[in-house]
Design a protein around this motif. Structure first.
Motif, PDB file in Angstrom:
ATOM      1  N   ALA A  60      20.902 -58.679 -13.687  1.00 26.10           N
ATOM      2  CA  ALA A  60      21.985 -58.492 -12.728  1.00 26.10           C
ATOM      3  C   ALA A  60      22.763 -59.795 -12.524  1.00 26.10           C
ATOM      4  N   GLN A  61      22.054 -60.910 -12.506  1.00 21.89           N
ATOM      5  CA  GLN A  61      22.712 -62.204 -12.342  1.00 21.89           C
ATOM      6  C   GLN A  61      23.609 -62.520 -13.538  1.00 21.89           C
ATOM      7  N   TYR A  62      23.116 -62.261 -14.747  1.00 19.82           N
ATOM      8  CA  TYR A  62      23.906 -62.570 -15.929  1.00 19.82           C
ATOM      9  C   TYR A  62      25.092 -61.626 -16.063  1.00 19.82           C
ATOM     10  N   PHE A  63      24.890 -60.350 -15.717  1.00 21.41           N
ATOM     11  CA  PHE A  63      26.014 -59.425 -15.783  1.00 21.41           C
ATOM     12  C   PHE A  63      27.071 -59.795 -14.751  1.00 21.41           C
ATOM     13  N   ALA A  64      26.661 -60.313 -13.600  1.00 21.18           N
ATOM     14  CA  ALA A  64      27.648 -60.791 -12.623  1.00 21.18           C
ATOM     15  C   ALA A  64      28.452 -61.945 -13.207  1.00 21.18           C
ATOM     16  N   ALA A  65      27.778 -62.836 -13.954  1.00 23.90           N
ATOM     17  CA  ALA A  65      28.492 -63.934 -14.622  1.00 23.90           C
ATOM     18  C   ALA A  65      29.452 -63.391 -15.680  1.00 23.90           C
ATOM     19  N   LEU A  66      29.028 -62.379 -16.428  1.00 22.86           N
ATOM     20  CA  LEU A  66      29.911 -61.770 -17.425  1.00 22.86           C
ATOM     21  C   LEU A  66      31.126 -61.144 -16.751  1.00 22.86           C
ATOM     22  N   TYR A  67      30.916 -60.525 -15.584  1.00 23.75           N
ATOM     23  CA  TYR A  67      32.058 -59.939 -14.889  1.00 23.75           C
ATOM     24  C   TYR A  67      32.979 -61.026 -14.347  1.00 23.75           C
ATOM     25  N   ALA A  68      32.430 -62.159 -13.957  1.00 26.36           N
ATOM     26  CA  ALA A  68      33.279 -63.278 -13.529  1.00 26.36           C
ATOM     27  C   ALA A  68      34.214 -63.688 -14.665  1.00 26.36           C
TER      28      ALA A  68
END
Length: 916
Positions: free
Chosen positions: A691-699
């Motif tokens: 979830a943390q990495y996908f949030a970074a990808l969405y950023a």
């Protein structure tokens, strides 16, 4: 089906009234049960026959009495639990009673559940009731009332008490005993001694370093309580000298005080109105528990419980923290390091049905949970369900077996249910659990501000700006009856609340209708019904005063998403019903929140190829501190209220330059953590790191590569700073010893996300996202582990990734990499020669080396280190101005770049060109 509906109706009645229905003062059943209690206390089978009706089967009754009515009973308690009518019999002339009886024999007891058909013993309305037929529904034996023996004290010299990785040594002291059948089951140790706990796993030794400053815990103690099976005393307790002596009153009082304070913390049951005493079960053979009163750490609890996969633990009683939890050598060999919680389950839940009435003002529940159960153990005589301790069980009913006996396990949020006999593997049965009580809601997770802000601003705001109310009941609340180990199952949820409260829950909203029954407290009741057609790991609901929803139907039928995932079995959706609900004060932001959430869902679906549910509701509520929680089908987003002065603190879970972080992180949990679960708590990184990495990808998707690089640098800084606090694989226990959730987030969230980023750089984008899609599709609505992620990544990349995952997920070290550089001329061309070397353990680590030249040009090369040394040559157009390693902070480790020292041979040959 008719039988099931009848039992449901019965259980529903039980859910709204006490278990024993109110009866007239001259109740003939009460008089009969009082006589039965007397017969059981006297232990006379013949006297039981005097309770029968004239038409009763006396031989059957005599056989029943020989089994149930035994000599030696010192106390009997009989309680009616349920009453139903008999066909063809008027309510005043007979009934079917379900009765529980506790029969004590000195310090032992057994618990019985009896079904009694009762009726008039003669003509006329004044004739007393008797027993027409009887049946033993269930029995639970092996209950003990434990007391310390005041007549026995043993003086010891060089006492040694041992268990796996534990040793208690007392040079001189005393022992006191509480005995059960077969020998002592509780031993009180008095005397100054030393406790040594030496866990074998490296990760557990690191936790001891955090807790006590060294790999092995050694601490003085002056008293302990040991619980064992009576047959195991000799295998755990030895001494150079044991001498019986007359008890000393002062010593016994000390021992008895210690015993009373510690013994009820384990192996104890709550028998409710049958007995006000605490009753105990014996530890199983091989089990061991010690409550050790240390001078430095207060009481530490060591246990070895053979029924647990991780059978060894050390617990800090005062701070209520697990200090160490791991598998013994025998269990490690049996279950492996990547075990699943499901390996030891007795049953699997095929579906849930939950119906609760909730009063937000008092936080009182009246609930009924139905569980469809399939037995997976070879056989089953009792089963354990999980339900919050404050919720009192009113009844456990099975359509197949009728009313079942249940007992509370003290302090464990657990209820033991006894089945009527041994049930074989494959048996399908249903349980209906009726319960009631007051239960506090759970906080929203990931609250992330500094302690200084908590103490100052929050207290002031609490008085000046009241929050709009909302209550969350989710995975840590145990608000409904559930399996001890959560597994995937479809469910229905119905929650009834007074207006103007609304409900958001795990599932698609089916209906909102007026609830049957009278108006309560001048507020009408509304019934919210939800259906989770897709299997879910756990159920949640949020009760709040919410503004009207903003909704949108999202189409997921894009060419990109449709071609990215070869779909396996199960139900897939081409669209999703998205809704946003907010507190009234936050309604102005609902339009933008709906737009952002829709963009997030579309983007993540484009990466994975699927959204797992047909509906998603985002509920934005007010909290003093920001955070989020994402059960299946729903996301709760907590933000500070209006005019709040709270600012985000320095926390690993917060990305200050990315205000959409919380919603991006929480929505990602619909895939990672919900659609794909984790096999045990060690695998929590498969939820939080993803979830943390996908949030970074969405950023990056929404704000550009610059923000993504900032996010990666922030996560790298936190991960490197806290990496020595424990491995990613330790899950929630990272930082647990210190009570610092920031450490957990730094390692499991941020270091875990960096592991994924390094894996992506190591295998390449095509293999990384292809492996993720294969991983997701294989484990959709199942619980996965680290090895289950490694397999598709290896398949997609063609690489052996065992060492990568072992070091970065199971280990806590960091690579030490030096980049020595020089320039050379070869065939008339100038090159920068980069010599990278790892000191100590060799890691698989992709790292960027940046070469700045005097003409302003910058050359960047990604080096995929897998050996101790690697040489890389970079063509130059000018003199080297500077060389950096890991300037982008996209790798974890300690990195140093320096000019290489020339060798004498290079100087003689003139092949070494120093930096200007």
């Amino acid at each position: 089906m008719t039988r099931l509906l009848a039992v449901l109706a019965l259980a529903a009645c039980l859910g709204g009234a006490p278990a024993a229905q109110p009866k007239p003062a001259a109740d003939p059943a009460a008089a009969l049960l009082a006589r039965l209690e007397q017969v059981l206390r006297e232990g006379s089978p013949d006297a039981y026959l005097e309770l029968l009706t004239p038409g009763a089967d006396r031989p059957a009754a005599a056989e029943f009495a020989r089994e149930v009515v035994l000599h030696g009973v010192t106390r009997a308690a009989v309680k009616e639990r349920d009453r139903a009518g008999l066909p063809g019999v008027a309510p005043g002339d007979g009934a079917r009673l379900l009765v529980e009886a506790l029969l004590e024999s000195g310090g032992q007891a057994r618990l019985l559940t009896l079904q009694l058909d009762v009726g008039r013993t003669g003509p006329g309305a004044d004739a007393p009731w008797g027993i027409a037929s009887q049946k033993l529904v269930g029995t639970f034996q092996g209950l003990y009332r434990l007391t310390l023996d005041p007549e026995r004290q043993v003086a010891v010299r060089d006492l040694v008490v041992t268990a796996d990785d534990l040793k208690l040594v007392v040079p001189e002291g005393s022992l006191f005993f509480a005995r059960a059948e077969g020998g002592p089951t509780a031993v009180v140790i008095l005397g100054r001694g030393e406790m040594t706990f030496s866990p074998a796993p490296a990760a557990e030794r690191s936790q001891m370093r955090v807790f006590a400053g060294s790999d092995v815990l050694q601490t003085p103690f002056d008293g302990a309580l040991v619980r064992i099976n009576p047959g195991d005393f000799a295998s755990h307790v030895t001494a150079r000298e044991m001498v019986e002596r007359p008890p000393e009153a002062r010593e016994f009082k000390r021992a008895d005080d210690l015993f009373r304070q510690e013994v009820a913390k384990s192996f104890s049951l709550d028998l409710g109105d049958l007995s006000s005493d605490t009753w105990y079960v014996l530890p199983s053979a091989g089990d061991f528990l010690a409550e050790v009163r240390t001078r430095r750490f207060d009481t530490l609890t060591y246990s070895r419980v053979g029924s647990q996969i991780e059978d060894i633990s050390l617990f800090d009683r005062k701070k209520r923290r697990n200090l160490s939890v791991y598998s013994s050598a025998a269990h490690l060999e049996r279950y492996g390091r990547f075990y699943s919680d499901d390996e030891t389950i007795d049953y699997r839940v095929a579906s849930y049905g939950v119906d609760v009435r909730y009063d937000p003002e008092s936080r009182v529940f009246q609930g009924l949970t139905s569980l469809a159960i399939q037995v997976v153990a070879p056989s089953l005589g009792t089963l354990t369900i999980r339900l919050a301790d404050p919720l009192a069980v009113r009844a456990v009913v099975s359509p197949e077996f009728g009313r079942l006996m249940s007992m509370r396990v003290r302090g464990q949020n657990s209820v033991i249910v006894t089945l009527p006999g041994i049930v074989p593997k494959g048996t399908v049965l249903h349980l209906l659990v009726s319960y009631a009580g007051a239960l506090d809601p759970q906080p929203v997770d990931r609250e992330a501000v500094t302690q200084e802000v908590r103490r100052g601003i929050l207290a002031q705001e609490e008085e000046e700006i009241p929050l709009e109310e909302s209550d969350l009941y989710s995975n840590r609340s145990y608000w409904y009856a559930q399996a001890q180990t959560l597994g995937y199952a479809p469910a229905t949820i119905t929650v009834t609340v007074p207006e103007p409260w609304s409900i958001v829950a795990s599932g698609e909203l089916v209906s909102v209708v007026p609830a049957p029954g009278p108006v309560q407290k001048k507020a009408r009741l509304r019934q919210f019904s939800f259906r989770a057609a897709q299997p879910v790991r756990y159920l949640s609901f949020l009760a709040a005063k919410l503004a009207p929803a903003r909704t949108e139907r999202l189409s997921l039928k894009t060419a990109e998403a449709a071609t990215r995932l070869p779909r396996a079995g199960g139900v897939y959706y081409d669209d999703v019903d998205l809704a946003v609900r907010t507190n009234p004060r936050q309604h102005s932001r609902s339009r933008e929140l709906l737009k952002t959430t829709a963009d997030i869902v579309r983007y993540y679906t484009s990466l994975i190829g699927d959204f797992p549910y047909h509906a998603l509701t985002v509920a934005a509520v007010e909290r003093r501190l920001p955070g989020g929680h994402s059960p299946p089908y729903m996301t709760v987003l907590a933000t500070p209220g209006p005019k709040s002065n709270v600012t985000w603190g320095d926390d690993p879970a917060v990305l200050p330059d990315f205000p959409d972080y919380f919603i991006a992180h929480e929505v990602a949990h619909q895939w990672w953590g919900q659609a794909v679960g984790w096999k045990n708590y060690h695998e929590q990184w498969l939820s939080e790191a993803f979830a943390q990495y996908f949030a970074a990808l969405y950023a990056e998707h929404s704000r550009g590569a610059g923000l993504f690089d900032q996010v990666i640098r922030r996560m790298q800084n936190w991960a490197v700073a806290e990496s020595n606090q424990g491995p990613v694989y330790l899950g929630y226990r990272v930082g647990h010893v210190k009570g610092d959730r920031r450490v957990f987030r730094a390692v499991v969230y941020d270091k875990g996300a960096m592991v994924l980023h390094m894996l992506r750089r190591l295998v390449g984008d095509e293999a990384f996202f292809g492996g993720l899609r294969r991983f997701y599709n294989t484990w959709r609505f199942q619980k996965a582990g680290t090895d289950d992620l490694r397999a598709p990544m290896e398949q997609a990349s063609g690489l052996d990734l065992r060492r990568f995952f072992d070091q970065w997920v199971l280990g806590e070290g960091l690579p030490q990499v030096t980049c020595a550089w020089r320039t050379e001329e070869r065939d008339g061309a100038r090159e920068a020669v980069l010599d990278l070397e790892q000191a100590g353990e060799v890691y698989d680590v992709p790292v960027t080396v940046t070469v700045e030249q005097s003409d302003g040009r910058v050359a960047t090369v990604l080096v995929k280190l897998a050996d101790r040394r690697a040489e890389v040559r970079v063509p130059l157009t000018g003199a080297v101005r500077k060389v950096d390693i890991n300037r982008d902070q996209a790798a974890l480790g300690v990195f140093t770049a320096r000019p290489a020292a020339p060798s004498p041979r290079d100087i003689i040959r003139g092949s070494w060109i120093p930096s200007p």
